[in-house]
Scaffold this motif. Structure first.
Motif, PDB file in Angstrom:
ATOM      1  N   HIS A   1       0.927  -1.107  -0.039  1.00 46.23           N
ATOM      2  CA  HIS A   1      -0.007  -0.108  -0.017  1.00 46.23           C
ATOM      3  C   HIS A   1       0.949   1.057  -0.042  1.00 46.23           C
ATOM      4  O   HIS A   1       0.534   2.111  -0.546  1.00 46.23           O
ATOM      5  N   PHE A   2       1.887   1.391   0.819  1.00 45.79           N
ATOM      6  CA  PHE A   2       2.976   2.450   0.985  1.00 45.79           C
ATOM      7  C   PHE A   2       3.413   2.570  -0.551  1.00 45.79           C
ATOM      8  O   PHE A   2       3.684   3.905  -0.974  1.00 45.79           O
ATOM      9  N   ALA A   3       3.657   1.445  -1.349  1.00 45.74           N
ATOM     10  CA  ALA A   3       4.204   1.741  -2.592  1.00 45.74           C
ATOM     11  C   ALA A   3       3.340   2.354  -3.589  1.00 45.74           C
ATOM     12  O   ALA A   3       3.733   2.937  -4.392  1.00 45.74           O
ATOM     13  N   GLU A   4       2.008   2.104  -3.432  1.00 45.16           N
ATOM     14  CA  GLU A   4       0.803   2.428  -4.187  1.00 45.16           C
ATOM     15  C   GLU A   4       0.559   3.737  -4.188  1.00 45.16           C
ATOM     16  O   GLU A   4      -0.061   4.579  -4.936  1.00 45.16           O
ATOM     17  N   CYS A   5       0.543   3.927  -2.727  1.00 48.15           N
ATOM     18  CA  CYS A   5      -0.488   5.244  -2.183  1.00 48.15           C
ATOM     19  C   CYS A   5       0.730   6.349  -1.767  1.00 48.15           C
ATOM     20  O   CYS A   5       1.095   6.133  -1.080  1.00 48.15           O
ATOM     21  N   ALA A   6       0.619   7.304  -2.608  1.00 47.88           N
ATOM     22  CA  ALA A   6       1.564   8.448  -2.457  1.00 47.88           C
ATOM     23  C   ALA A   6       0.931   9.146  -1.113  1.00 47.88           C
ATOM     24  O   ALA A   6       2.098   9.477  -0.404  1.00 47.88           O
ATOM     25  N   ARG A   7      -0.263   9.409  -0.853  1.00 52.83           N
ATOM     26  CA  ARG A   7      -0.771  10.026   0.518  1.00 52.83           C
ATOM     27  C   ARG A   7      -0.040   9.167   1.610  1.00 52.83           C
ATOM     28  O   ARG A   7       0.574   9.960   2.520  1.00 52.83           O
ATOM     29  N   CYS A   8      -0.269   8.047   1.759  1.00 50.10           N
ATOM     30  CA  CYS A   8       0.493   7.350   2.985  1.00 50.10           C
ATOM     31  C   CYS A   8       1.787   7.380   3.097  1.00 50.10           C
ATOM     32  O   CYS A   8       2.207   7.469   4.132  1.00 50.10           O
ATOM     33  N   SER A   9       2.585   7.070   1.996  1.00 54.72           N
ATOM     34  CA  SER A   9       3.796   6.991   2.224  1.00 54.72           C
ATOM     35  C   SER A   9       4.404   8.508   2.400  1.00 54.72           C
ATOM     36  O   SER A   9       5.677   8.610   3.147  1.00 54.72           O
ATOM     37  N   ALA A  10       3.807   9.493   1.902  1.00 57.40           N
ATOM     38  CA  ALA A  10       4.372  10.894   2.313  1.00 57.40           C
ATOM     39  C   ALA A  10       3.884  10.961   3.760  1.00 57.40           C
ATOM     40  O   ALA A  10       4.855  11.732   4.633  1.00 57.40           O
ATOM     41  N   ARG A  11       2.688  10.516   4.406  1.00 61.49           N
ATOM     42  CA  ARG A  11       2.610  10.511   5.869  1.00 61.49           C
ATOM     43  C   ARG A  11       3.499  10.085   6.603  1.00 61.49           C
ATOM     44  O   ARG A  11       3.932  10.345   7.669  1.00 61.49           O
ATOM     45  N   GLN A  12       3.875   8.896   6.032  1.00 59.17           N
ATOM     46  CA  GLN A  12       4.912   7.708   6.833  1.00 59.17           C
ATOM     47  C   GLN A  12       5.980   8.458   6.924  1.00 59.17           C
ATOM     48  O   GLN A  12       6.735   8.324   7.997  1.00 59.17           O
ATOM     49  N   SER A  13       6.632   8.975   5.896  1.00 59.60           N
ATOM     50  CA  SER A  13       8.069   9.752   6.063  1.00 59.60           C
ATOM     51  C   SER A  13       7.771  11.059   6.638  1.00 59.60           C
ATOM     52  O   SER A  13       8.614  11.344   7.651  1.00 59.60           O
ATOM     53  N   PHE A  14       6.688  11.655   6.901  1.00 63.35           N
ATOM     54  CA  PHE A  14       6.488  12.993   7.841  1.00 63.35           C
ATOM     55  C   PHE A  14       6.530  12.383   9.101  1.00 63.35           C
ATOM     56  O   PHE A  14       7.416  13.092   9.956  1.00 63.35           O
ATOM     57  N   HIS A  15       5.837  11.400   9.491  1.00 67.36           N
ATOM     58  CA  HIS A  15       5.786  10.764  10.919  1.00 67.36           C
ATOM     59  C   HIS A  15       7.163  10.356  11.301  1.00 67.36           C
ATOM     60  O   HIS A  15       7.421  10.484  12.847  1.00 67.36           O
ATOM     61  N   ARG A  16       8.065   9.718  10.514  1.00 70.51           N
ATOM     62  CA  ARG A  16       9.188   9.172  10.666  1.00 70.51           C
ATOM     63  C   ARG A  16      10.308  10.017  10.912  1.00 70.51           C
ATOM     64  O   ARG A  16      10.865  10.258  12.118  1.00 70.51           O
ATOM     65  N   SER A  17      10.114  11.297  10.234  1.00 74.61           N
ATOM     66  CA  SER A  17      11.216  12.453  10.463  1.00 74.61           C
ATOM     67  C   SER A  17      10.805  13.201  11.736  1.00 74.61           C
ATOM     68  O   SER A  17      11.580  13.682  12.493  1.00 74.61           O
ATOM     69  N   LEU A  18       9.224  13.115  12.246  1.00 71.30           N
ATOM     70  CA  LEU A  18       8.877  13.814  13.295  1.00 71.30           C
ATOM     71  C   LEU A  18       9.585  12.987  14.568  1.00 71.30           C
ATOM     72  O   LEU A  18       9.843  13.612  15.215  1.00 71.30           O
ATOM     73  N   ASP A  19       9.582  11.701  14.529  1.00 67.56           N
ATOM     74  CA  ASP A  19      10.030  10.890  15.534  1.00 67.56           C
ATOM     75  C   ASP A  19      11.577  11.063  15.645  1.00 67.56           C
ATOM     76  O   ASP A  19      12.113  11.221  16.692  1.00 67.56           O
ATOM     77  N   GLY A  20      12.366  11.138  14.349  1.00 67.70           N
ATOM     78  CA  GLY A  20      13.562  11.470  14.557  1.00 67.70           C
ATOM     79  C   GLY A  20      13.991  12.904  14.990  1.00 67.70           C
ATOM     80  O   GLY A  20      14.650  12.994  15.875  1.00 67.70           O
ATOM     81  N   ALA A  21      13.225  13.699  14.830  1.00 63.25           N
ATOM     82  CA  ALA A  21      13.525  15.065  15.275  1.00 63.25           C
ATOM     83  C   ALA A  21      13.070  14.936  16.957  1.00 63.25           C
ATOM     84  O   ALA A  21      13.974  15.677  17.519  1.00 63.25           O
ATOM     85  N   LEU A  22      12.287  14.557  17.274  1.00 64.40           N
ATOM     86  CA  LEU A  22      11.860  14.556  18.657  1.00 64.40           C
ATOM     87  C   LEU A  22      13.080  13.711  19.516  1.00 64.40           C
ATOM     88  O   LEU A  22      13.393  14.219  20.641  1.00 64.40           O
ATOM     89  N   ALA A  23      13.563  12.640  18.692  1.00 69.64           N
ATOM     90  CA  ALA A  23      14.683  11.957  19.662  1.00 69.64           C
ATOM     91  C   ALA A  23      15.894  12.658  19.570  1.00 69.64           C
ATOM     92  O   ALA A  23      16.613  12.773  20.464  1.00 69.64           O
ATOM     93  N   VAL A  24      16.143  13.569  18.518  1.00 64.14           N
ATOM     94  CA  VAL A  24      17.145  14.554  18.565  1.00 64.14           C
ATOM     95  C   VAL A  24      17.133  15.688  19.587  1.00 64.14           C
ATOM     96  O   VAL A  24      18.123  16.060  20.289  1.00 64.14           O
ATOM     97  N   LEU A  25      16.098  16.231  19.525  1.00 66.23           N
ATOM     98  CA  LEU A  25      15.893  17.267  20.330  1.00 66.23           C
ATOM     99  C   LEU A  25      15.824  16.816  21.854  1.00 66.23           C
ATOM    100  O   LEU A  25      16.437  17.801  22.605  1.00 66.23           O
ATOM    101  N   THR A  26      15.316  15.607  22.300  1.00 70.08           N
ATOM    102  CA  THR A  26      15.237  15.569  23.721  1.00 70.08           C
ATOM    103  C   THR A  26      16.796  14.926  24.081  1.00 70.08           C
ATOM    104  O   THR A  26      17.130  15.192  25.145  1.00 70.08           O
TER     105      THR A  26
END
Ligand SMILES: [Zn+2]
Length: 153
Positions: free
Chosen positions: A36-61
């Motif tokens: 689904h991530f490969a087919e759906c541009a919306r979900c793959s974009a949201r996935q990368s957004f959430h992962r970068s958010l997690d990464g940013a949180l880890a770096v900030l803390t």
């Protein structure tokens, strides 16, 4: 991102409830979602957004913890100077010093706890190590041939 629509709203809703993190489920189940991530541009974009958010949180803390450590180190070095500084400011030396130290320790504990929570509650560790592996590969590709031959000898 808002204009493109999910190709399968049912799977999209499930993925949204997991914050687009499929690292915790079994590989057989994961295949459908990966497709689904490969087919759906919306979900793959949201996935990368959430992962970068997690990464940013880890770096900030982790940065916050580092800054509190730094503050404590500065306080330790300031001790010989406190006599002058606090006398001019007219503050009670030991009270002020202890207050700053306990504030620093509390901040350090809080940041370390926040960092641990981020690492436990999000897939940030695998995301960050994935980035690290990619960077290492990139650097290795750019290495001059002489260094490369030295490394693999
Ligand atoms: Zn989708």
């Amino acid at each position: 991102m808002a204009t493109t629509r999910c190709t399968d709203p049912v799977i999209g809703a499930i993925l949204a409830s997991w914050r687009y993190d499929i690292s915790g489920i079994t590989p057989e189940m994961r295949r459908d979602y990966e497709q689904h991530f490969a087919e759906c541009a919306r979900c793959s974009a949201r996935q990368s957004f959430h992962r970068s958010l997690d990464g940013a949180l880890a770096v900030l803390t982790s940065l916050s913890a580092l800054f509190f450590l730094f503050a404590l180190a500065v306080l330790k070095h300031i001790k010989p100077l406190e006599h002058v500084a606090f006398k001019i400011l007219g503050l009670d030396i030991s009270d002020m010093y202890h207050m700053l130290i306990s504030a620093g320790v509390a901040g350090l504990c809080f940041s370390v706890m926040a960092f641990a929570l981020v690492l436990m509650a999000t897939p940030a560790p695998s995301y960050l190590s994935g980035i690290a592996v990619e960077r290492a590969k990139l650097i290795e590709e750019r290495l001059p041939a002489r260094i490369k031959s030295m490394r693999f000898r």
